[in-house]
Design a protein around this motif. Structure first.
Motif, PDB file in Angstrom:
ATOM      1  N   ARG A  18      90.197  49.051  51.108  1.00 33.89           N
ATOM      2  CA  ARG A  18      90.768  48.444  49.901  1.00 33.89           C
ATOM      3  C   ARG A  18      90.727  49.413  48.726  1.00 33.89           C
ATOM      4  N   VAL A  19      89.587  50.081  48.558  1.00 33.69           N
ATOM      5  CA  VAL A  19      89.445  51.034  47.454  1.00 33.69           C
ATOM      6  C   VAL A  19      90.414  52.202  47.630  1.00 33.69           C
ATOM      7  N   GLU A  30      97.228  63.465  47.128  1.00 33.19           N
ATOM      8  CA  GLU A  30      96.690  64.744  46.676  1.00 33.19           C
ATOM      9  C   GLU A  30      95.763  64.600  45.479  1.00 33.19           C
ATOM     10  N   SER A  31      95.973  63.579  44.653  1.00 32.93           N
ATOM     11  CA  SER A  31      95.197  63.442  43.414  1.00 32.93           C
ATOM     12  C   SER A  31      93.903  62.663  43.598  1.00 32.93           C
ATOM     13  N   VAL A  32      93.652  62.163  44.787  1.00 34.25           N
ATOM     14  CA  VAL A  32      92.445  61.369  45.040  1.00 34.25           C
ATOM     15  C   VAL A  32      91.439  62.222  45.810  1.00 34.25           C
ATOM     16  N   SER A  33      90.182  62.169  45.398  1.00 34.93           N
ATOM     17  CA  SER A  33      89.124  62.924  46.069  1.00 34.93           C
ATOM     18  C   SER A  33      88.143  61.973  46.744  1.00 34.93           C
ATOM     19  N   VAL A  34      87.363  62.521  47.662  1.00 33.57           N
ATOM     20  CA  VAL A  34      86.333  61.717  48.326  1.00 33.57           C
ATOM     21  C   VAL A  34      85.313  61.229  47.305  1.00 33.57           C
ATOM     22  N   GLU A  35      84.992  62.079  46.326  1.00 32.89           N
ATOM     23  CA  GLU A  35      84.044  61.680  45.289  1.00 32.89           C
ATOM     24  C   GLU A  35      84.532  60.444  44.538  1.00 32.89           C
ATOM     25  N   GLU A  36      85.847  60.418  44.237  1.00 35.69           N
ATOM     26  CA  GLU A  36      86.405  59.284  43.498  1.00 35.69           C
ATOM     27  C   GLU A  36      86.371  58.015  44.343  1.00 35.69           C
ATOM     28  N   ILE A  37      86.681  58.153  45.623  1.00 37.46           N
ATOM     29  CA  ILE A  37      86.634  56.993  46.519  1.00 37.46           C
ATOM     30  C   ILE A  37      85.218  56.437  46.583  1.00 37.46           C
ATOM     31  N   ALA A  41      83.760  52.762  45.215  1.00 35.61           N
ATOM     32  CA  ALA A  41      83.124  51.856  46.180  1.00 35.61           C
ATOM     33  C   ALA A  41      81.627  51.724  45.934  1.00 35.61           C
ATOM     34  N   LYS A  42      81.095  52.542  45.007  1.00 36.55           N
ATOM     35  CA  LYS A  42      79.668  52.546  44.675  1.00 36.55           C
ATOM     36  C   LYS A  42      78.816  52.874  45.899  1.00 36.55           C
ATOM     37  N   VAL A  43      79.259  53.921  46.604  1.00 43.89           N
ATOM     38  CA  VAL A  43      78.500  54.428  47.749  1.00 43.89           C
ATOM     39  C   VAL A  43      78.421  55.942  47.620  1.00 43.89           C
TER      40      VAL A  43
END
Length: 323
Positions: A18-19, A30-37, A41-43
């Protein structure tokens, strides 16, 4: 980053989907990073890698899920029984697409955005539309045969219909239009179906690039008639006698083509004039109804007739009793 609430592995996976879907829809892959995900998700980042191996894996799962949902939606609508009217199939398929766009807005945005180079092209958004076009082509081919129309370019017509519907849906989603999905489907089918129902077996452009003779509504249609008379009178006697050389035949064919285009222009002008007449009539009726609704009825003054003295009641002239 630890999450205060504990989730099962399945719940965590669905949360990350969902996130990720929301972020990919709003910002693009391209503009989304793993850190942002992970932050949304607060994980911690390792949790994302544990479930999907990275953002590429998460993106692939989201695309696959949305593709399966959209494919089932469209092909259910396209799988009408053989007795279904083509317009019924067009209506159901168009409404099915707009329903998906409305109920899966983020998923649709993910599909229409540029996909990463690592994505499987066979499961891409445009591959799906290729399959849909093939099914639409089958439906149109049957319809064309029943209407005695040539089926040579039926594939092109299928691409036009699908492209028109898809880009209309994309525009509707981006503009956040106040139109309901039913209203938008009705507009789309109106254009598509009335275009299909009046197809010409041999279509041609009737206005040349250097042609400034486009007939305006309300213009002098006699000019068109004069032009046709000039063409007819210009045919030499050798043509009427059947003795025509190659050069003369070519010239006559061009003149005939020109006359045909002018006839189509006249027909188009007549249709426009009829439409304007209908609009004017409807407007006049609307104004008339408004006037009737806003004009209050007035009672006509009627003077009281004089009553002969012999017909008056005895008490009419009596003085009122004193109290």
């Amino acid at each position: 980053m630890a999450n205060a609430s504990r989730m099962s592995s399945y719940q965590r996976r669905e949360q990350l989907i969902r996130v990720g879907r929301s972020l990919f829809a709003s910002k693009g892959f391209e503009s989304v990073s793993v850190e942002e995900i992970a932050a949304h998700a607060k994980v911690s980042k390792p949790i994302v890698y544990e479930h999907f191996g990275g953002k590429e894996g998460l993106y692939a799962v989201i695309v696959d899920r949305e593709m399966r949902s959209l494919t089932e939606t469209l092909f259910d609508a396209l799988s009408e029984n053989g007795d279904a009217h083509p317009r019924q199939i067009v209506e159901h398929t168009t409404l099915a697409l707009f329903t998906y766009i409305e109920e899966h807005s983020e998923g649709f945005q993910v599909l229409v955005r540029d996909s990463p180079s690592t994505a499987d092209s066979q499961s891409s958004f445009y591959s799906l539309w290729g399959d849909v076009c093939l099914r639409v082509e089958e439906v149109l081919e049957q319809w064309f045969k029943r209407q005695h129309l040539p089926t040579k370019y039926v594939g092109h017509y299928a691409q036009m219909l699908v492209g028109m519907t898809v880009f209309t849906g994309q525009y509707w989603a981006n503009q956040r239009s106040t139109l309901s999905r039913e209203e938008l489907a009705a507009l789309t089918v109106n254009l598509a179906w009335h275009g299909l129902s009046r197809l010409e077996p041999k279509p041609s452009l009737i206005f040349d690039e250097d042609d400034d003779m486009a007939l305006e509504v309300g213009g002098n249609t006699n000019q068109e008639d004069d032009g046709l008379e000039e063409i007819v009178s210009a045919v030499p006697s050798t043509a009427r006698s059947g003795k025509v050389d190659a050069r003369e035949r070519k010239r006559m064919l061009k003149e005939a083509e020109k006359a045909q285009k002018e006839a189509k222009r006249a027909q188009l002008a007549a249709e426009r004039a009829q439409q304007r007449a209908m609009l004017a009539s409807a407007k006049a009726k609307e104004i008339s109804e408004q006037l009737e609704a806003t004009t209050a009825p007035t009672e006509e003054y009627k003077p009281t007739p004089d009553v002969p003295e012999s017909e008056r009641c005895a008490g009419d002239d009596a003085e009122p009793a004193a109290h």
